[in-house]
Design a protein around this motif. Sequence first.
Motif, short mmCIF file in Angstrom:
data_model
loop_
_atom_site.label_atom_id
_atom_site.label_comp_id
_atom_site.label_asym_id
_atom_site.label_seq_id
_atom_site.Cartn_x
_atom_site.Cartn_y
_atom_site.Cartn_z
N ARG A 115 82.39 47.66 9.29
CA ARG A 115 82.76 47.38 10.67
C ARG A 115 81.52 47.17 11.54
NH1 ARG A 115 87.50 51.98 11.68
NH2 ARG A 115 88.97 51.21 10.09
N ASN A 116 81.31 45.92 11.92
CA ASN A 116 80.29 45.56 12.92
C ASN A 116 78.91 46.13 12.60
OD1 ASN A 116 83.05 46.45 14.71
ND2 ASN A 116 82.34 44.34 14.88
N ILE A 117 78.47 45.90 11.36
CA ILE A 117 77.18 46.40 10.92
C ILE A 117 76.05 45.51 11.43
CG2 ILE A 117 75.68 46.61 8.88
CD1 ILE A 117 77.34 49.04 9.27
N TYR A 118 75.06 46.17 12.03
CA TYR A 118 73.82 45.52 12.45
C TYR A 118 72.66 46.20 11.74
CZ TYR A 118 76.10 43.22 16.46
OH TYR A 118 76.90 42.45 17.25
N LYS A 119 71.65 45.40 11.40
CA LYS A 119 70.42 45.98 10.87
C LYS A 119 69.23 45.23 11.46
CE LYS A 119 67.55 48.56 8.71
NZ LYS A 119 67.37 49.96 9.16
N ILE A 120 68.38 45.97 12.16
CA ILE A 120 67.14 45.42 12.71
C ILE A 120 65.99 46.20 12.08
CG2 ILE A 120 65.77 45.03 14.80
CD1 ILE A 120 68.41 45.06 16.37
N PHE A 121 65.10 45.49 11.40
CA PHE A 121 63.96 46.13 10.76
C PHE A 121 62.79 46.17 11.76
CE2 PHE A 121 66.35 44.50 7.11
CZ PHE A 121 66.37 45.61 6.30
N GLY A 122 62.24 47.36 11.95
CA GLY A 122 61.12 47.52 12.87
C GLY A 122 61.10 48.93 13.43
N PRO A 123 60.05 49.27 14.19
CA PRO A 123 59.89 50.65 14.66
C PRO A 123 60.85 51.06 15.77
CG PRO A 123 58.12 49.26 15.51
CD PRO A 123 58.88 48.43 14.53
N GLN A 124 61.39 50.09 16.53
CA GLN A 124 62.27 50.43 17.66
C GLN A 124 63.53 49.56 17.65
OE1 GLN A 124 59.10 49.87 20.70
NE2 GLN A 124 59.64 51.95 21.34
N PRO A 125 64.36 49.68 16.63
CA PRO A 125 65.53 48.80 16.54
C PRO A 125 66.50 48.97 17.69
CG PRO A 125 65.64 50.55 14.90
CD PRO A 125 64.28 50.61 15.49
N GLN A 126 66.70 50.20 18.16
CA GLN A 126 67.69 50.42 19.22
C GLN A 126 67.27 49.76 20.54
OE1 GLN A 126 70.68 51.59 18.62
NE2 GLN A 126 70.01 51.83 16.49
N LYS A 127 65.98 49.62 20.75
CA LYS A 127 65.50 48.98 21.97
C LYS A 127 65.97 47.53 22.07
CE LYS A 127 61.18 47.75 24.34
NZ LYS A 127 59.70 47.85 24.31
N TRP A 128 66.17 46.89 20.90
CA TRP A 128 66.51 45.47 20.87
C TRP A 128 67.96 45.20 20.50
CZ3 TRP A 128 63.05 42.23 22.89
CH2 TRP A 128 61.74 42.71 23.04
N MET A 129 68.76 46.25 20.32
CA MET A 129 70.14 46.07 19.89
C MET A 129 70.96 45.23 20.88
SD MET A 129 71.59 47.01 17.05
CE MET A 129 73.27 47.43 17.49
N LYS A 130 70.85 45.54 22.17
CA LYS A 130 71.65 44.80 23.15
C LYS A 130 71.29 43.32 23.16
CE LYS A 130 72.86 48.50 26.37
NZ LYS A 130 72.77 49.00 27.79
N ASP A 131 70.01 43.01 22.98
CA ASP A 131 69.60 41.61 22.95
C ASP A 131 70.19 40.89 21.74
OD1 ASP A 131 67.47 41.38 25.20
OD2 ASP A 131 66.91 43.20 24.11
N VAL A 132 70.16 41.57 20.59
CA VAL A 132 70.73 40.98 19.37
C VAL A 132 72.24 40.83 19.51
CG1 VAL A 132 71.16 41.37 16.92
CG2 VAL A 132 68.88 41.77 17.87
N GLN A 133 72.89 41.86 20.06
CA GLN A 133 74.33 41.78 20.27
C GLN A 133 74.69 40.69 21.28
OE1 GLN A 133 75.01 45.89 21.36
NE2 GLN A 133 75.68 46.45 19.30
N GLY A 134 73.77 40.40 22.17
CA GLY A 134 74.00 39.34 23.15
C GLY A 134 73.71 37.96 22.64
#
Length: 413
Positions: free
Chosen positions: A7-26
């Motif tokens: 369900r709605n899996i995201y994976k961002i590789f890097g030191p601060q993935p949560q910082k960029w989650m909204k941008d990726v989701q957008g």
Amino acid sequence: MSKIEVRNIYKIFGPQPQKWMKDVQGGMSKEELLSRSGHTLGLRDISLSIEEGSIFVVMGLSGSGKSTLIRHFNRLIEPSGGQILVDGVDVVSMSPRDLETFRQRKMSMVFQRFGLFPHHTVLENAAYGLAVQGVDRAVREEKARHWLDQVGLNGFESQYPHQLSGGMQQRVGLARALATDAEILLMDEAFSALDPLIRREMQDQLLRLQAKLNKTIVFITHDLDEALRLGNRIAILKDGELIQEGTPEDILLNPANDYVQAFLQDVNRSRVLNAAHAVRDEPRFTLTMRSRPQHALERLQSLRYDYAPVLDGKRLAGVLTLSSVQQAIRESARDVSAYVEDIASVPATTGLDEVLGRLLRSDQPLAVTGEQEEFIGWLSRRKVVELVVPPVVEPEVVADSGEDVKPVAETVS
């Protein structure tokens, strides 16, 4: 029933993935994310439902995210967002102890490069998962011997991996995965390191075992022929995004875009599609053995047909031609039963490769029938050709992550 829910899996590789989650989701692109943040997008909003007892294939080119996805199922990779549910339990929220037990007992993994211990015998390698579980040596060796026998390695228990061929080493890896009696098998490019003949043998072996064991198998590959041969359903990824998911027939007949269509160019479609896919689109019209000749003639003439299928109950009895029904009228027959002629037919499940052979040997109509010999429709020669020889797509549309892509063939081999 779903065994695995993604369900709605995201994976961002890097030191601060949560910082960029909204941008990726957008909707931020993979390229923009990399240039602005130095982070790499692995997966974007992947949702899948994997049925219990099925072989679910995830495929795509290098860099598409397929291996990243499968490693989320047992949390070898931690997701940046989303859920993985196995039998309704969220793997993402498991404690370290629960996760360890889950990995040991619920899922087994078969790797591309075999993953065998070179200093252990074949028997010891096959029993390794059970040893980790703390199973008594005699019990685990008995189980390991059983599964080695099931994969065709009886008599090789005392050999070492370097003494085996690549195909035999992969069989050891498969036996090790099966020995733990896990409900789910994760197979990451498991056969891609093998030569074509051995690869085909391993596919056959897997299908034979699956027919008996009914495991839930998630199989990763970049080869569409392999995907179509093994998969009950197939998911195609590109740049971390899900492009299309469906049955092999869905994907062959209704590719989502040019990227998917380009994958299909080299596939021998006649081995995947069957007679049911090549039934004519015209309205289904049938007569019965008790049809009155005059009524049958009027229907044939109104539809401008030269013949029609005749049913005996639901079963296809034969065909009534225009000349035969006219003879029945001249002879004042009460019904058409005595004027029905034999007609060639093929079961709906007959592969188009066999259908093509039938069409080459005869120019007569060919009926398609179901499991109870019921009439499904007439075979369309035009449709067979269209299905077997798809439209050509320019090869550059599948360029992905720098991987070389061979030119697309214009015809099916």
